[in-house]
Design a protein around this motif. Structure first.
Motif, PDB file in Angstrom:
ATOM      1  N   SER A 264       7.294  39.361  35.184  1.00 47.78           N
ATOM      2  CA  SER A 264       7.874  40.139  36.271  1.00 47.78           C
ATOM      3  C   SER A 264       7.357  41.565  36.162  1.00 47.78           C
ATOM      4  O   SER A 264       7.192  42.087  35.054  1.00 47.78           O
ATOM      5  N   LEU A 265       7.134  42.187  37.300  1.00 44.08           N
ATOM      6  CA  LEU A 265       6.775  43.604  37.327  1.00 44.08           C
ATOM      7  C   LEU A 265       7.945  44.451  37.828  1.00 44.08           C
ATOM      8  O   LEU A 265       7.788  45.646  38.035  1.00 44.08           O
ATOM      9  N   GLN A 266       9.125  43.824  37.992  1.00 40.22           N
ATOM     10  CA  GLN A 266      10.279  44.518  38.566  1.00 40.22           C
ATOM     11  C   GLN A 266      11.280  45.000  37.521  1.00 40.22           C
ATOM     12  O   GLN A 266      12.284  45.605  37.868  1.00 40.22           O
ATOM     13  N   GLY A 267      11.045  44.735  36.268  1.00 45.27           N
ATOM     14  CA  GLY A 267      11.952  45.156  35.214  1.00 45.27           C
ATOM     15  C   GLY A 267      11.667  44.369  33.947  1.00 45.27           C
ATOM     16  O   GLY A 267      10.770  43.528  33.912  1.00 45.27           O
ATOM     17  N   ARG A 268      12.433  44.683  32.923  1.00 42.31           N
ATOM     18  CA  ARG A 268      12.320  43.967  31.655  1.00 42.31           C
ATOM     19  C   ARG A 268      13.720  43.560  31.205  1.00 42.31           C
ATOM     20  O   ARG A 268      14.677  44.312  31.369  1.00 42.31           O
ATOM     21  N   ALA A 269      13.801  42.354  30.625  1.00 46.01           N
ATOM     22  CA  ALA A 269      15.046  41.881  30.016  1.00 46.01           C
ATOM     23  C   ALA A 269      14.705  41.343  28.638  1.00 46.01           C
ATOM     24  O   ALA A 269      13.809  40.515  28.482  1.00 46.01           O
ATOM     25  N   TYR A 270      15.423  41.850  27.661  1.00 43.56           N
ATOM     26  CA  TYR A 270      15.248  41.426  26.279  1.00 43.56           C
ATOM     27  C   TYR A 270      16.520  40.743  25.796  1.00 43.56           C
ATOM     28  O   TYR A 270      17.630  41.139  26.179  1.00 43.56           O
ATOM     29  N   ILE A 271      16.355  39.753  24.943  1.00 45.02           N
ATOM     30  CA  ILE A 271      17.463  39.214  24.170  1.00 45.02           C
ATOM     31  C   ILE A 271      17.217  39.721  22.751  1.00 45.02           C
ATOM     32  O   ILE A 271      16.181  39.414  22.150  1.00 45.02           O
ATOM     33  N   ALA A 272      18.139  40.520  22.247  1.00 45.33           N
ATOM     34  CA  ALA A 272      17.922  41.203  20.969  1.00 45.33           C
ATOM     35  C   ALA A 272      19.023  40.875  19.965  1.00 45.33           C
ATOM     36  O   ALA A 272      20.191  40.710  20.346  1.00 45.33           O
ATOM     37  N   TYR A 273      18.624  40.804  18.705  1.00 44.31           N
ATOM     38  CA  TYR A 273      19.543  40.477  17.607  1.00 44.31           C
ATOM     39  C   TYR A 273      19.402  41.499  16.493  1.00 44.31           C
ATOM     40  O   TYR A 273      18.291  41.879  16.118  1.00 44.31           O
ATOM     41  N   TRP A 274      20.566  41.927  15.964  1.00 50.67           N
ATOM     42  CA  TRP A 274      20.630  42.755  14.764  1.00 50.67           C
ATOM     43  C   TRP A 274      21.661  42.128  13.833  1.00 50.67           C
ATOM     44  O   TRP A 274      22.777  41.809  14.251  1.00 50.67           O
ATOM     45  N   GLY A 275      21.318  41.974  12.572  1.00 52.94           N
ATOM     46  CA  GLY A 275      22.210  41.364  11.591  1.00 52.94           C
ATOM     47  C   GLY A 275      23.318  42.293  11.124  1.00 52.94           C
ATOM     48  O   GLY A 275      23.210  43.516  11.234  1.00 52.94           O
ATOM     49  N   ARG A 276      24.353  41.694  10.572  1.00 51.51           N
ATOM     50  CA  ARG A 276      25.506  42.490  10.119  1.00 51.51           C
ATOM     51  C   ARG A 276      25.083  43.463   9.027  1.00 51.51           C
ATOM     52  O   ARG A 276      24.194  43.187   8.227  1.00 51.51           O
ATOM     53  N   GLY A 277      25.740  44.613   9.058  1.00 56.45           N
ATOM     54  CA  GLY A 277      25.485  45.642   8.060  1.00 56.45           C
ATOM     55  C   GLY A 277      24.254  46.495   8.323  1.00 56.45           C
ATOM     56  O   GLY A 277      23.982  47.425   7.559  1.00 56.45           O
TER      57      GLY A 277
ATOM     58  N   LEU B 132      21.932  41.336  25.592  1.00 57.11           N
ATOM     59  CA  LEU B 132      20.978  41.278  26.688  1.00 57.11           C
ATOM     60  C   LEU B 132      20.703  42.732  27.055  1.00 57.11           C
ATOM     61  O   LEU B 132      21.633  43.486  27.342  1.00 57.11           O
ATOM     62  N   VAL B 133      19.433  43.123  27.013  1.00 61.40           N
ATOM     63  CA  VAL B 133      19.057  44.522  27.231  1.00 61.40           C
ATOM     64  C   VAL B 133      18.099  44.584  28.419  1.00 61.40           C
ATOM     65  O   VAL B 133      17.069  43.918  28.415  1.00 61.40           O
ATOM     66  N   LEU B 134      18.455  45.380  29.424  1.00 60.91           N
ATOM     67  CA  LEU B 134      17.592  45.567  30.590  1.00 60.91           C
ATOM     68  C   LEU B 134      16.950  46.943  30.537  1.00 60.91           C
ATOM     69  O   LEU B 134      17.599  47.925  30.169  1.00 60.91           O
ATOM     70  N   TRP B 135      15.676  46.999  30.924  1.00 60.84           N
ATOM     71  CA  TRP B 135      14.941  48.261  31.062  1.00 60.84           C
ATOM     72  C   TRP B 135      14.485  48.410  32.499  1.00 60.84           C
ATOM     73  O   TRP B 135      14.150  47.425  33.164  1.00 60.84           O
ATOM     74  N   ARG B 136      14.436  49.672  32.947  1.00 58.05           N
ATOM     75  CA  ARG B 136      13.922  49.973  34.284  1.00 58.05           C
ATOM     76  C   ARG B 136      13.281  51.357  34.274  1.00 58.05           C
ATOM     77  O   ARG B 136      13.478  52.142  33.346  1.00 58.05           O
ATOM     78  N   GLY B 137      12.535  51.639  35.347  1.00 59.03           N
ATOM     79  CA  GLY B 137      11.998  52.980  35.562  1.00 59.03           C
ATOM     80  C   GLY B 137      10.724  53.276  34.819  1.00 59.03           C
ATOM     81  O   GLY B 137      10.069  52.403  34.245  1.00 59.03           O
ATOM     82  N   ASP B 138      10.369  54.568  34.827  1.00 60.35           N
ATOM     83  CA  ASP B 138       9.163  55.024  34.149  1.00 60.35           C
ATOM     84  C   ASP B 138       9.253  54.700  32.668  1.00 60.35           C
ATOM     85  O   ASP B 138      10.327  54.709  32.086  1.00 60.35           O
ATOM     86  N   GLY B 139       8.126  54.407  32.084  1.00 60.84           N
ATOM     87  CA  GLY B 139       8.081  54.148  30.657  1.00 60.84           C
ATOM     88  C   GLY B 139       8.412  52.719  30.273  1.00 60.84           C
ATOM     89  O   GLY B 139       8.578  52.424  29.097  1.00 60.84           O
ATOM     90  N   MET B 140       8.516  51.828  31.255  1.00 54.55           N
ATOM     91  CA  MET B 140       8.842  50.426  30.922  1.00 54.55           C
ATOM     92  C   MET B 140       7.824  49.793  29.992  1.00 54.55           C
ATOM     93  O   MET B 140       8.142  48.864  29.293  1.00 54.55           O
ATOM     94  N   ASN B 141       6.608  50.290  29.992  1.00 54.94           N
ATOM     95  CA  ASN B 141       5.589  49.727  29.122  1.00 54.94           C
ATOM     96  C   ASN B 141       5.508  50.417  27.781  1.00 54.94           C
ATOM     97  O   ASN B 141       4.731  50.026  26.920  1.00 54.94           O
ATOM     98  N   GLY B 142       6.310  51.458  27.581  1.00 54.77           N
ATOM     99  CA  GLY B 142       6.309  52.178  26.310  1.00 54.77           C
ATOM    100  C   GLY B 142       7.208  51.503  25.288  1.00 54.77           C
ATOM    101  O   GLY B 142       7.941  50.559  25.587  1.00 54.77           O
TER     102      GLY B 142
END
Length: 190
Positions: A102-115, A174-184
Motif C-alpha cells: 500500500s502507498l496510503q499508509g503503514r500498519a505494523y504488528i509489533a511485540y515487546w517482551g515483559r520487562g 497495532l501501530v499505524l503510520w501516516r504523513g511525511d517520513g513514512m519511509n524513514g
C-alpha cells in the motif's frame, strides 16, 4: 496456506481498526492493498509470541502468521542491548514494504517482551499505537505518562519523542503510520 493466514491477519487488523474510533480518526483504511509474497524472517521473540495465550483475534492471527512473517528489528545491539533484540520485533502488515502493498499508509504488528525498556526515540511520520494485548507504560514529550491496556491508544506527532516501559507482561500492538517520513526509521534519542 500462507496467503490464507495473512488474509486472516488482515481481517483481524481491520476488525481492530473498525472497533477503534481513534484509529479511524487517525487514518482511513487503505483501498489499494495487494498481497505481496515476502520471505519469512524469523526472530528470537517468536518463541514468546507463540506461547503467549490471548483470545483477541489479532493476537491469535499474529501467532498464526508468526512462522511466515517477514519480522524486522530496527535497532542495533549498541542502541538497545542484546536482551532487547531477543524480545522485540515487528511485521509490516501493510505499507510500501508490507505483506500487503500500500502507498496510503503503514500498519505494523509489533511485540515487546515483559520487562523491556524501549528508549526515547522519534521519527518524522505520525503514529498511533493500539494495544491489542498486554500493557505498557507510555511516555511522550508533552503528554502525561499512561499505563495502556488492550483497546487503548497513544498518538505521537511528527518527531515527538516517546518511550515505552514494559513491566510484568509483554505487549502486542497495532501501530499505524501516516504523513511525511513514512519511509524513514525511528531515531534513538529525545
Amino acid at each position: 496456506m500462507k496467503n490464507t493466514v495473512f488474509e486472516n491477519a488482515l481481517t483481524a487488523a481491520r476488525g481492530a481498526y473498525d472497533a477503534s474510533p481513534a484509529l479511524q480518526r487517525f487514518a482511513r483504511w487503505p483501498d489499494d492493498l495487494r498481497y505481496h509474497e515476502k520471505e519469512a524472517q524469523i526472530i528470537p521473540a517468536l518463541r514468546q509470541i507463540k506461547r503467549w495465550s490471548n483470545p483477541h483475534p489479532l493476537h491469535t492471527a499474529t501467532q498464526d502468521i508468526s512462522s511466515y512473517g517477514n519480522w524486522k528489528r530496527t535497532y542495533t545491539e549498541e542502541e538497545v542491548g542484546f536482551g532487547f533484540l531477543q524480545d522485540y520485533g515487528y511485521i509490516e502488515l501493510y505499507g510500501p514494504d508490507g505483506h500487503y502493498h500500500s502507498l496510503q499508509g503503514r500498519a505494523y504488528i509489533a511485540y515487546w517482551g515483559r520487562g523491556l525498556y524501549y528508549p526515547w526515540h522519534h521519527h518524522e511520520a505520525e503514529e498511533i499505537y493500539l494495544v491489542i494485548s498486554g500493557s505498557g507504560y507510555f511516555e511522550s514529550e508533552g503528554q502525561d505518562p499512561a499505563l495502556l491496556t488492550s483497546g487503548q491508544t497513544r498518538r505521537h506527532h511528527s518527531n515527538q519523542p516517546h518511550a515505552l516501559t514494559l513491566r510484568q507482561e509483554p505487549i502486542l500492538a497495532l501501530v499505524l503510520w501516516r504523513g511525511d517520513g513514512m519511509n524513514g526509521l525511528p531515531l534513538m534519542g529525545a
